[in-house]
Design a protein around this motif. Structure first.
Motif, PDB file in Angstrom:
ATOM      1  N   THR A   7       0.869  -1.172   0.000  1.00 14.92           N
ATOM      2  CA  THR A   7       0.000   0.000   0.000  1.00 14.92           C
ATOM      3  C   THR A   7       0.907   1.222   0.000  1.00 14.92           C
ATOM      4  OG1 THR A   7      -1.691  -1.161   1.271  1.00 14.92           O
ATOM      5  CG2 THR A   7      -1.822   1.253   1.229  1.00 14.92           C
ATOM      6  N   VAL A   8       0.676   2.147  -0.919  1.00 13.37           N
ATOM      7  CA  VAL A   8       1.505   3.340  -1.028  1.00 13.37           C
ATOM      8  C   VAL A   8       0.662   4.562  -0.686  1.00 13.37           C
ATOM      9  CG1 VAL A   8       2.901   4.775  -2.561  1.00 13.37           C
ATOM     10  CG2 VAL A   8       2.951   2.287  -2.794  1.00 13.37           C
ATOM     11  N   LEU A   9       1.206   5.364   0.230  1.00 13.69           N
ATOM     12  CA  LEU A   9       0.570   6.622   0.607  1.00 13.69           C
ATOM     13  C   LEU A   9       1.395   7.782   0.072  1.00 13.69           C
ATOM     14  CD1 LEU A   9      -0.164   5.928   4.377  1.00 13.69           C
ATOM     15  CD2 LEU A   9      -1.664   5.509   2.431  1.00 13.69           C
ATOM     16  N   ASN A  10       0.720   8.853  -0.291  1.00 15.51           N
ATOM     17  CA  ASN A  10       1.374  10.090  -0.679  1.00 15.51           C
ATOM     18  C   ASN A  10       0.647  11.217   0.030  1.00 15.51           C
ATOM     19  OD1 ASN A  10       3.175  11.775  -2.007  1.00 15.51           O
ATOM     20  ND2 ASN A  10       1.859  11.980  -3.803  1.00 15.51           N
ATOM     21  N   PHE A  11       1.348  11.909   0.932  1.00 13.04           N
ATOM     22  CA  PHE A  11       0.754  12.963   1.748  1.00 13.04           C
ATOM     23  C   PHE A  11      -0.486  12.464   2.482  1.00 13.04           C
ATOM     24  CE2 PHE A  11       3.141  15.342  -1.478  1.00 13.04           C
ATOM     25  CZ  PHE A  11       3.951  16.101  -0.645  1.00 13.04           C
ATOM     26  N   GLY A  12      -0.412  11.229   3.002  1.00  9.18           N
ATOM     27  CA  GLY A  12      -1.479  10.659   3.806  1.00  9.18           C
ATOM     28  C   GLY A  12      -2.635  10.061   3.028  1.00  9.18           C
ATOM     29  N   LYS A  13      -2.569  10.116   1.713  1.00 10.73           N
ATOM     30  CA  LYS A  13      -3.646   9.579   0.868  1.00 10.73           C
ATOM     31  C   LYS A  13      -3.162   8.315   0.174  1.00 10.73           C
ATOM     32  CE  LYS A  13      -6.347  10.600  -3.229  1.00 10.73           C
ATOM     33  NZ  LYS A  13      -6.361  11.404  -4.452  1.00 10.73           N
ATOM     34  N   LYS A  14      -3.975   7.253   0.219  1.00 13.09           N
ATOM     35  CA  LYS A  14      -3.620   6.010  -0.468  1.00 13.09           C
ATOM     36  C   LYS A  14      -3.703   6.231  -1.971  1.00 13.09           C
ATOM     37  CE  LYS A  14      -6.386   2.402  -0.410  1.00 13.09           C
ATOM     38  NZ  LYS A  14      -7.077   1.174   0.007  1.00 13.09           N
ATOM     39  N   ILE A  15      -2.581   5.954  -2.660  1.00 16.99           N
ATOM     40  CA  ILE A  15      -2.563   6.141  -4.111  1.00 16.99           C
ATOM     41  C   ILE A  15      -2.493   4.823  -4.873  1.00 16.99           C
ATOM     42  CG2 ILE A  15      -1.668   8.489  -4.031  1.00 16.99           C
ATOM     43  CD1 ILE A  15       1.113   7.354  -4.694  1.00 16.99           C
ATOM     44  N   ALA A  16      -2.139   3.736  -4.187  1.00 17.70           N
ATOM     45  CA  ALA A  16      -2.102   2.436  -4.860  1.00 17.70           C
ATOM     46  C   ALA A  16      -2.037   1.331  -3.814  1.00 17.70           C
ATOM     47  CB  ALA A  16      -0.919   2.331  -5.796  1.00 17.70           C
ATOM     48  N   GLU A  17      -2.599   0.179  -4.182  1.00 14.21           N
ATOM     49  CA  GLU A  17      -2.546  -0.990  -3.310  1.00 14.21           C
ATOM     50  C   GLU A  17      -2.681  -2.234  -4.166  1.00 14.21           C
ATOM     51  OE1 GLU A  17      -4.267  -2.143   0.984  1.00 14.21           O
ATOM     52  OE2 GLU A  17      -5.798  -1.497  -0.438  1.00 14.21           O
ATOM     53  N   GLY A  18      -1.899  -3.254  -3.824  1.00 11.13           N
ATOM     54  CA  GLY A  18      -1.988  -4.511  -4.550  1.00 11.13           C
ATOM     55  C   GLY A  18      -0.670  -5.249  -4.539  1.00 11.13           C
ATOM     56  N   GLU A  19      -0.508  -6.164  -5.490  1.00 11.04           N
ATOM     57  CA  GLU A  19       0.720  -6.938  -5.606  1.00 11.04           C
ATOM     58  C   GLU A  19       1.870  -6.018  -6.022  1.00 11.04           C
ATOM     59  OE1 GLU A  19       0.005 -10.170  -8.280  1.00 11.04           O
ATOM     60  OE2 GLU A  19      -1.410 -11.134  -6.905  1.00 11.04           O
ATOM     61  N   ALA A  39       4.254  -6.080  -8.261  1.00 12.51           N
ATOM     62  CA  ALA A  39       4.430  -5.807  -9.692  1.00 12.51           C
ATOM     63  C   ALA A  39       3.448  -4.752 -10.191  1.00 12.51           C
ATOM     64  CB  ALA A  39       4.279  -7.093 -10.495  1.00 12.51           C
ATOM     65  N   TYR A  40       2.231  -4.790  -9.684  1.00 13.12           N
ATOM     66  CA  TYR A  40       1.215  -3.808 -10.076  1.00 13.12           C
ATOM     67  C   TYR A  40       1.515  -2.441  -9.468  1.00 13.12           C
ATOM     68  CZ  TYR A  40      -3.128  -1.165  -9.765  1.00 13.12           C
ATOM     69  OH  TYR A  40      -4.057  -0.167  -9.805  1.00 13.12           O
ATOM     70  N   VAL A  41       1.740  -2.424  -8.162  1.00 15.26           N
ATOM     71  CA  VAL A  41       1.896  -1.156  -7.438  1.00 15.26           C
ATOM     72  C   VAL A  41       3.127  -0.392  -7.902  1.00 15.26           C
ATOM     73  CG1 VAL A  41       2.338  -0.131  -5.168  1.00 15.26           C
ATOM     74  CG2 VAL A  41       0.597  -1.905  -5.422  1.00 15.26           C
ATOM     75  N   LEU A  42       4.245  -1.079  -8.089  1.00 19.94           N
ATOM     76  CA  LEU A  42       5.479  -0.389  -8.443  1.00 19.94           C
ATOM     77  C   LEU A  42       5.484   0.129  -9.874  1.00 19.94           C
ATOM     78  CD1 LEU A  42       8.034  -2.604  -6.529  1.00 19.94           C
ATOM     79  CD2 LEU A  42       7.019  -0.420  -5.838  1.00 19.94           C
ATOM     80  N   ARG A  43       4.487  -0.263 -10.653  1.00 17.20           N
ATOM     81  CA  ARG A  43       4.351   0.262 -12.015  1.00 17.20           C
ATOM     82  C   ARG A  43       3.148   1.195 -12.148  1.00 17.20           C
ATOM     83  NH1 ARG A  43       6.829  -4.193 -11.593  1.00 17.20           N
ATOM     84  NH2 ARG A  43       8.511  -4.859 -12.926  1.00 17.20           N
ATOM     85  N   HIS A  44       2.471   1.434 -11.043  1.00 17.26           N
ATOM     86  CA  HIS A  44       1.302   2.310 -11.044  1.00 17.26           C
ATOM     87  C   HIS A  44       1.750   3.737 -11.354  1.00 17.26           C
ATOM     88  CE1 HIS A  44      -2.172   4.514  -9.559  1.00 17.26           C
ATOM     89  NE2 HIS A  44      -2.845   3.366  -9.576  1.00 17.26           N
ATOM     90  N   PRO A  45       1.067   4.426 -12.260  1.00 15.77           N
ATOM     91  CA  PRO A  45       1.487   5.780 -12.659  1.00 15.77           C
ATOM     92  C   PRO A  45       1.588   6.763 -11.495  1.00 15.77           C
ATOM     93  CG  PRO A  45      -0.290   4.986 -14.079  1.00 15.77           C
ATOM     94  CD  PRO A  45      -0.103   3.962 -13.018  1.00 15.77           C
ATOM     95  N   ASP A  46       0.683   6.694 -10.536  1.00 12.85           N
ATOM     96  CA  ASP A  46       0.728   7.622  -9.401  1.00 12.85           C
ATOM     97  C   ASP A  46       1.927   7.343  -8.500  1.00 12.85           C
ATOM     98  OD1 ASP A  46      -1.564   8.834 -10.348  1.00 12.85           O
ATOM     99  OD2 ASP A  46      -2.899   7.766  -8.980  1.00 12.85           O
ATOM    100  N   VAL A  47       2.273   6.074  -8.342  1.00 10.59           N
ATOM    101  CA  VAL A  47       3.446   5.704  -7.549  1.00 10.59           C
ATOM    102  C   VAL A  47       4.707   6.151  -8.271  1.00 10.59           C
ATOM    103  CG1 VAL A  47       4.761   3.779  -6.573  1.00 10.59           C
ATOM    104  CG2 VAL A  47       2.254   3.792  -6.436  1.00 10.59           C
ATOM    105  N   MET A  48       4.753   5.912  -9.572  1.00 13.18           N
ATOM    106  CA  MET A  48       5.913   6.344 -10.362  1.00 13.18           C
ATOM    107  C   MET A  48       6.113   7.850 -10.229  1.00 13.18           C
ATOM    108  SD  MET A  48       7.195   3.648 -11.943  1.00 13.18           S
ATOM    109  CE  MET A  48       8.093   4.298 -13.316  1.00 13.18           C
ATOM    110  N   ALA A  49       5.038   8.603 -10.346  1.00 19.06           N
ATOM    111  CA  ALA A  49       5.150  10.057 -10.286  1.00 19.06           C
ATOM    112  C   ALA A  49       5.571  10.542  -8.903  1.00 19.06           C
ATOM    113  CB  ALA A  49       3.809  10.689 -10.673  1.00 19.06           C
ATOM    114  N   ALA A  50       5.039   9.923  -7.854  1.00 17.67           N
ATOM    115  CA  ALA A  50       5.303  10.396  -6.502  1.00 17.67           C
ATOM    116  C   ALA A  50       6.655   9.955  -5.956  1.00 17.67           C
ATOM    117  CB  ALA A  50       4.190   9.917  -5.564  1.00 17.67           C
TER     118      ALA A  50
END
Length: 92
Positions: A57-69, A71-82
């Motif tokens: 689960t990835v948070l950015n400024f206290g807001k969840k931006i992605a959750e999952g396996e 491979a999915y999360v680390l390629r999520h556009p919001d995670v990449m950007a943050a």
């Protein structure tokens, strides 16, 4: 009778460790999971997180931006950007 732990929280356990120590930490975390312990990991070492996690689960400024396996999360556009930087987009 002592209680058997079912949950542990680690906050940045890889901070200051060299690669060998990080590898041993990853092995320890996997062994703990193998014994049925839920491991809650707060960590900035993405390689370690990816190595030991079933779900991220990835948070950015206290807001969840992605959750999952991983491979999915680390390629999520919001995670990449943050956190990881935007992927290079070739010019047409």
């Amino acid at each position: 009778m002592p209680a058997i732990p079912v949950f542990c929280c680690w906050t940045n356990p890889a901070a200051g460790l060299n690669q060998t120590e990080k590898q041993k930490l990853g092995e320890l975390l996997k062994r703990l999971k193998g014994h049925g312990l839920t491991v809650f990991l707060i960590e900035h070492d993405i390689g370690l997180v990816e190595q030991v996690s079933d779900t991220i689960t990835v948070l950015n400024f206290g807001k969840k931006i992605a959750e999952g396996e991983p491979a999915y999360v680390l390629r999520h556009p919001d995670v990449m950007a943050a956190y990881l930087g935007r992927p290079h987009m070739p010019k047409c």
